[in-house]
Motif scaffolding. Structure first.
Motif, short mmCIF file in Angstrom:
data_model
loop_
_atom_site.label_atom_id
_atom_site.label_comp_id
_atom_site.label_asym_id
_atom_site.label_seq_id
_atom_site.Cartn_x
_atom_site.Cartn_y
_atom_site.Cartn_z
N SER A 1 0.85 -1.18 0.00
CA SER A 1 0.00 0.00 0.00
C SER A 1 0.89 1.24 0.00
CB SER A 1 -0.88 -0.02 1.25
OG SER A 1 -1.68 1.13 1.29
N TYR A 2 0.64 2.16 -0.91
CA TYR A 2 1.46 3.36 -1.01
C TYR A 2 0.60 4.54 -1.48
CZ TYR A 2 1.38 2.04 -5.92
OH TYR A 2 0.96 1.69 -7.17
N ALA A 3 1.04 5.73 -1.12
CA ALA A 3 0.32 6.94 -1.49
C ALA A 3 0.71 7.37 -2.90
CB ALA A 3 0.63 8.05 -0.50
N LYS A 4 -0.21 8.05 -3.57
CA LYS A 4 0.02 8.56 -4.92
C LYS A 4 -0.14 10.07 -4.91
CE LYS A 4 -1.93 4.32 -6.78
NZ LYS A 4 -3.03 3.70 -7.50
N GLY A 5 0.29 10.69 -6.00
CA GLY A 5 0.08 12.13 -6.15
C GLY A 5 1.25 12.99 -5.68
N PHE A 6 2.39 12.39 -5.35
CA PHE A 6 3.55 13.17 -4.94
C PHE A 6 4.25 13.75 -6.16
CE2 PHE A 6 3.23 10.07 -1.42
CZ PHE A 6 3.09 10.97 -0.38
N PRO A 7 4.50 15.08 -6.18
CA PRO A 7 5.22 15.67 -7.31
C PRO A 7 6.63 15.09 -7.42
CG PRO A 7 4.18 17.38 -5.98
CD PRO A 7 4.06 16.09 -5.21
N ILE A 8 7.07 14.88 -8.65
CA ILE A 8 8.42 14.39 -8.92
C ILE A 8 9.25 15.59 -9.33
CG2 ILE A 8 9.81 12.85 -10.36
CD1 ILE A 8 7.24 11.12 -10.64
N ARG A 9 10.25 15.92 -8.55
CA ARG A 9 11.08 17.11 -8.77
C ARG A 9 12.39 16.73 -9.44
NH1 ARG A 9 6.93 19.97 -7.54
NH2 ARG A 9 6.38 20.27 -5.38
N GLY A 10 13.00 17.71 -10.11
CA GLY A 10 14.33 17.54 -10.69
C GLY A 10 14.35 17.10 -12.14
N LEU A 11 13.18 16.91 -12.73
CA LEU A 11 13.15 16.44 -14.12
C LEU A 11 13.70 17.48 -15.08
CD1 LEU A 11 9.71 14.60 -14.11
CD2 LEU A 11 11.99 13.59 -14.03
N ASP A 12 13.49 18.77 -14.80
CA ASP A 12 14.04 19.81 -15.68
C ASP A 12 15.56 19.80 -15.65
OD1 ASP A 12 11.55 20.66 -16.49
OD2 ASP A 12 11.39 22.21 -14.97
N THR A 13 16.14 19.54 -14.49
CA THR A 13 17.60 19.46 -14.38
C THR A 13 18.12 18.27 -15.18
OG1 THR A 13 17.50 20.41 -12.17
CG2 THR A 13 19.52 19.25 -12.76
N ALA A 14 17.47 17.15 -15.08
CA ALA A 14 17.90 15.96 -15.82
C ALA A 14 17.77 16.19 -17.33
CB ALA A 14 17.07 14.75 -15.40
N LYS A 15 16.74 16.92 -17.74
CA LYS A 15 16.49 17.16 -19.17
C LYS A 15 17.68 17.86 -19.83
CE LYS A 15 12.43 18.71 -21.17
NZ LYS A 15 11.36 19.71 -21.31
N GLY A 16 18.36 18.72 -19.12
CA GLY A 16 19.47 19.47 -19.71
C GLY A 16 20.80 18.75 -19.70
N GLN A 17 20.85 17.54 -19.17
CA GLN A 17 22.12 16.82 -19.04
C GLN A 17 22.38 15.96 -20.27
OE1 GLN A 17 24.23 17.19 -16.31
NE2 GLN A 17 22.77 18.80 -15.79
N GLN A 18 23.63 15.99 -20.74
CA GLN A 18 24.01 15.13 -21.86
C GLN A 18 24.08 13.68 -21.38
OE1 GLN A 18 27.69 16.25 -23.70
NE2 GLN A 18 27.64 14.58 -25.16
N ASP A 19 23.64 12.76 -22.20
CA ASP A 19 23.68 11.32 -21.92
C ASP A 19 22.84 10.94 -20.70
OD1 ASP A 19 25.31 10.79 -24.09
OD2 ASP A 19 27.15 11.02 -22.94
N VAL A 20 21.77 11.68 -20.43
CA VAL A 20 20.86 11.35 -19.34
C VAL A 20 19.47 11.14 -19.93
CG1 VAL A 20 19.71 12.21 -17.26
CG2 VAL A 20 22.16 12.62 -17.58
N ALA A 21 18.83 10.05 -19.56
CA ALA A 21 17.47 9.78 -20.00
C ALA A 21 16.62 9.44 -18.78
CB ALA A 21 17.44 8.61 -20.98
N VAL A 22 15.41 9.93 -18.76
CA VAL A 22 14.47 9.63 -17.67
C VAL A 22 13.30 8.87 -18.28
CG1 VAL A 22 12.93 10.58 -15.93
CG2 VAL A 22 15.15 11.68 -16.36
N PHE A 23 13.07 7.66 -17.80
CA PHE A 23 11.94 6.85 -18.22
C PHE A 23 10.89 6.89 -17.12
CE2 PHE A 23 15.65 5.05 -20.32
CZ PHE A 23 15.22 4.95 -21.63
N HIS A 24 9.63 7.01 -17.51
CA HIS A 24 8.53 7.09 -16.54
C HIS A 24 7.71 5.81 -16.56
CE1 HIS A 24 8.51 11.52 -15.80
NE2 HIS A 24 9.19 11.49 -16.94
N ALA A 25 7.24 5.44 -15.41
CA ALA A 25 6.26 4.37 -15.28
C ALA A 25 5.40 4.72 -14.07
CB ALA A 25 6.94 3.02 -15.08
N GLY A 26 4.13 4.64 -14.21
CA GLY A 26 3.24 4.95 -13.08
C GLY A 26 3.28 6.41 -12.70
N THR A 27 3.33 7.31 -13.69
CA THR A 27 3.31 8.75 -13.43
C THR A 27 2.13 9.37 -14.16
OG1 THR A 27 4.79 9.27 -15.29
CG2 THR A 27 5.81 8.90 -13.14
N ALA A 28 1.78 10.59 -13.76
CA ALA A 28 0.67 11.30 -14.40
C ALA A 28 0.86 12.79 -14.18
CB ALA A 28 -0.66 10.85 -13.78
#
Length: 112
Positions: free
Chosen positions: A69-96
């Protein structure tokens, strides 16, 4: 996993969405499509694949309590920082997206 009795398979993954695949496939220099077509046709001719000589790492994050059992709806922070990095990829699963257009935790497998 190696045991006293020899190798033991804990899990066998073959989906392209698994974290193990997501971290390995970006290292593949060869074109995977011809190899997959050969396999589908039962005539694998490719003898080797070429790989980029780079290290890869994967990090899986989940809400507290997962996979139970786990809570949902927590914002995921730091994605903009990862977006600007060379050779970095962020894969999502179970996000909205929430009402504020933030990416939030939203799912996953929940065990009874």
């Amino acid at each position: 996993m190696m045991t006293k009795e020899g190798p033991f398979v804990l899990e066998y993954n073959c989906r392209f969405g698994d974290p193990e695949t997501e971290v390995i496939l970006p290292r593949l220099r060869s074109d995977l499509l011809p190899v997959m077509v050969q396999i589908a046709n039962g005539c694998l001719e490719t003898q080797s694949l070429e790989w980029y000589d780079k290290a890869c790492i994967t990090v899986v994050m989940a809400s507290g309590g997962y996979p139970g059992s786990y809570a949902k709806g927590f914002p995921i922070r730091g994605l903009d920082t990862a977006k600007g990095q060379q050779d970095v990829a962020v894969f999502h699963a179970g996000t909205a997206f929430n009402a504020q257009k933030e990416i939030v935790t939203a799912g996953g497998v929940s065990w009874p």
